[in-house]
Write a protein that holds these residues in place. Structure first.
Motif: not given
Lengths: 136, 139
Positions: A66-71, A76-78, B97-98, B119-120
């Motif tokens: 498992x590779x948990x990912x929180x983003x 706008x930020x991305x 930022x992220x 993002x990409x």
């Protein structure tokens, strides 16, 4: 701690395979730029590297890991972050892999400086966001 | 042969990023948060990778060419100039930022998470914009 060490060893091994095998630096910025110049034969290795890289995600999960990912989900930020990272790594000729791993590994002063600067900028950005109460 | 070695290298690199948790933006931001809730574990990732590559690079100095033939393509740029510093600052700000840098963003592509796709797309736009506006650095 062990998974971070093991992951780091794998990344170092990957960089070693590419350098000792075909004499190329495994920098993600270089790979990304090369994907837009595949008509140049000397850059074609980057397509194979890219295929291996993106295949890691499904294979990792198929293996039951498992590779948990929180983003953040704020577009706008991305988008701002993606533009900054894409623009900055292009003009700085490298990112965490090319400067951080390979450049520091070969004791390049240029890469050591670049790594210190982008680490400091990242640390400052997180600190300022925390001060402003921007939660991500 | 070059294709196979590049494929294997990319795969190992991706597995390393996933195993270490570098692909998790929240973990990366916690690593950068040294004045707050600092989680220093990711330091081990770069540390281990740098040490392994240090020895690989030293080994290569005793060889005239890579194992698959051809030549060692040593980066030619050595100057520490405004371009390098500005690039590193912009990159670092975006990274903070992220919590995503290029490798982990590419590794997370097949998660098909909309956040990663946003993002990409911006990452590629930034890369191409710099290419068209400024162009490659010359040594």
């Amino acid at each position: 701690m062990y998974s971070e060490l093991a992951g780091g060893l794998l990344i170092g091994l990957a960089a070693a395979v590419l350098w000792l095998g075909i004499g190329r630096i495994s920098g993600m910025t270089g790979v990304m730029s090369s994907l837009f110049a595949l008509h140049e034969p000397q850059r074609r290795w980057s397509l194979w590297f890219f295929i291996g890289l993106v295949a890691a995600y499904p294979l990792f999960h198929l293996a039951g890991a498992e590779a948990p990912m929180t983003i953040t989900d704020d577009p706008r930020l991305l988008i701002a972050a993606g533009l900054l990272v894409g623009f900055g790594t292009y003009i700085g000729n490298g990112c965490t892999s090319g400067h951080g791993v390979c450049g520091m590994g070969r004791l390049s002063l240029r890469s050591v400086i670049a790594t210190l600067v982008f680490m400091a900028a990242g640390i400052a950005t997180v600190a300022v966001m925390n001060q402003l109460g921007v939660s991500v | 042969m070059n294709a196979i070695l590049a494929l294997v290298s990319g795969l190992l690199f991706g597995l390393g990023l996933l195993l270490s948790g570098m692909n998790d933006p929240a973990k990366v931001r916690a690593f950068l948060d040294i004045f707050g809730q600092w989680k220093p574990e990711l330091m081990a990732v770069m540390g281990a990778a740098v040490v392994v590559f240090f020895f690989a690079f030293r080994w290569s100095k005793g060889r005239s060419q890579p194992f698959a033939g051809g030549e060692f393509h040593l980066p030619s740029l050595q100057r520490i100039d405004v371009r390098l510093i500005v690039g590193a600052v912009l990159f670092g700000v975006g990274w903070g930022l992220v919590g995503l840098c290029p490798g982990p963003a590419l590794v997370d592509l097949l998660s098909f998470r909309p956040e990663i796709i946003w993002f990409l797309l911006a990452l590629i736009a930034g890369n191409r914009l710099a290419h068209w506006l400024i162009g490659p650095a010359r040594s």
